[in-house]
Write a protein that holds these residues in place. Structure first.
Motif, PDB file in Angstrom:
ATOM      1  N   ASP A   1       2.541   0.542  -0.317  1.00  0.00           N
ATOM      2  CA  ASP A   1       2.779  -0.908  -0.210  1.00  0.00           C
ATOM      3  C   ASP A   1       3.532  -1.040   0.828  1.00  0.00           C
ATOM      4  O   ASP A   1       3.526  -2.197   1.744  1.00  0.00           O
ATOM      5  CB  ASP A   1       3.514  -1.295  -1.573  1.00  0.00           C
ATOM      6  CG  ASP A   1       2.548  -1.244  -2.806  1.00  0.00           C
ATOM      7  OD1 ASP A   1       1.375  -1.031  -2.732  1.00  0.00           O
ATOM      8  OD2 ASP A   1       3.153  -1.248  -3.881  1.00  0.00           O
ATOM      9  N   ARG A   2       4.625  -0.327   1.192  1.00  0.00           N
ATOM     10  CA  ARG A   2       5.610  -0.563   2.138  1.00  0.00           C
ATOM     11  C   ARG A   2       4.909  -0.413   3.418  1.00  0.00           C
ATOM     12  O   ARG A   2       5.311  -1.324   4.463  1.00  0.00           O
ATOM     13  CB  ARG A   2       6.901   0.381   2.367  1.00  0.00           C
ATOM     14  CG  ARG A   2       7.751  -0.041   3.066  1.00  0.00           C
ATOM     15  CD  ARG A   2       9.321   0.777   2.870  1.00  0.00           C
ATOM     16  NE  ARG A   2      10.082   0.764   3.828  1.00  0.00           N
ATOM     17  CZ  ARG A   2      10.088   1.244   5.007  1.00  0.00           C
ATOM     18  NH1 ARG A   2       9.362   2.413   5.388  1.00  0.00           N
ATOM     19  NH2 ARG A   2      11.211   0.958   5.755  1.00  0.00           N
TER      20      ARG A   2
ATOM     21  N   SER B   1       2.833  -3.634   4.195  1.00  0.00           N
ATOM     22  CA  SER B   1       3.676  -4.767   4.635  1.00  0.00           C
ATOM     23  C   SER B   1       4.146  -4.764   5.804  1.00  0.00           C
ATOM     24  O   SER B   1       4.518  -5.824   6.470  1.00  0.00           O
ATOM     25  CB  SER B   1       4.953  -4.562   3.541  1.00  0.00           C
ATOM     26  OG  SER B   1       4.422  -4.859   2.135  1.00  0.00           O
TER      27      SER B   1
ATOM     28  N   GLN C   1      12.786  -3.106  11.219  1.00  0.00           N
ATOM     29  CA  GLN C   1      12.571  -2.248  10.222  1.00  0.00           C
ATOM     30  C   GLN C   1      12.750  -0.812  10.657  1.00  0.00           C
ATOM     31  O   GLN C   1      12.330  -0.427  11.499  1.00  0.00           O
ATOM     32  CB  GLN C   1      11.113  -2.567  10.059  1.00  0.00           C
ATOM     33  CG  GLN C   1      10.477  -3.946   9.548  1.00  0.00           C
ATOM     34  CD  GLN C   1      11.058  -4.419   8.047  1.00  0.00           C
ATOM     35  OE1 GLN C   1      11.496  -3.473   7.103  1.00  0.00           O
ATOM     36  NE2 GLN C   1      11.504  -5.406   8.181  1.00  0.00           N
TER      37      GLN C   1
END
Length: 158
Positions: A17-18, A21, A103
């Motif tokens: 998921d990360r 994203s 990030q």
């Protein structure tokens, strides 16, 4: 501009998921390129982000590291009591508020930050815990199962 639909990947993968994203966030969203910045690799596990913040004082800048996100904000404090001695005819030096979000990968931490010559330097280091580092596994010769059985049989007989 092409857009990619990552929904099929969300449905058919577990634990990524990360990653997806991050891919969604990497697509350009029309945000401005202010202020300009550089990302440098200064060592094997060391990095430096340099942000051009000319005109900002140290008290007008903030750096927040939370989980895997580094946020750098700059906000000019407008002092209405000070009347300018002259009228500005052209304003080419930007003094607007900004927010830059980076990030960070897993295990990347902020070591320090410094402001010099209009550049804000943020030093980062990737510190991988010992439990996550690769380790060498020795290879034994012979049958390890037979040795264990023989050892327990001798102890049981004694």
């Amino acid at each position: 501009m092409r857009t990619f639909d990552l929904a099929p990947f969300y449905r058919s993968t577990v634990g990524f998921d990360r990653l997806f994203s991050l891919l969604d966030q990497a697509t350009p969203d029309g945000s401005t390129g202010y202020p300009p910045y550089n990302i440098e690799r200064t060592g094997e596990n060391a990095y430096r982000i340099s942000v051009a913040v000319s005109g900002f004082a140290q008290g007008e800048l903030s750096i927040v590291a939370k989980e895997n996100t580094l946020t750098i904000k700059g906000e000019k404090v407008a002092n209405e009591n000070d009347k300018p001695a002259s009228e500005v005819l052209y304003r080419g030096i930007a003094a607007r508020a900004f927010e830059r979000v980076f990030q960070l990968a897993d295990f990347v931490i902020v070591k320090n930050a410094s402001l010099e010559n209009g550049l804000l330097h943020v030093d980062l280091v990737r510190e991988i815990p010992e439990a996550k580092k690769p380790r060498n596994v020795p290879i034994a010769t012979g049958a390890p199962g037979a040795h264990a059985i023989e050892g327990t049989a001798e102890k049981a007989a004694a």
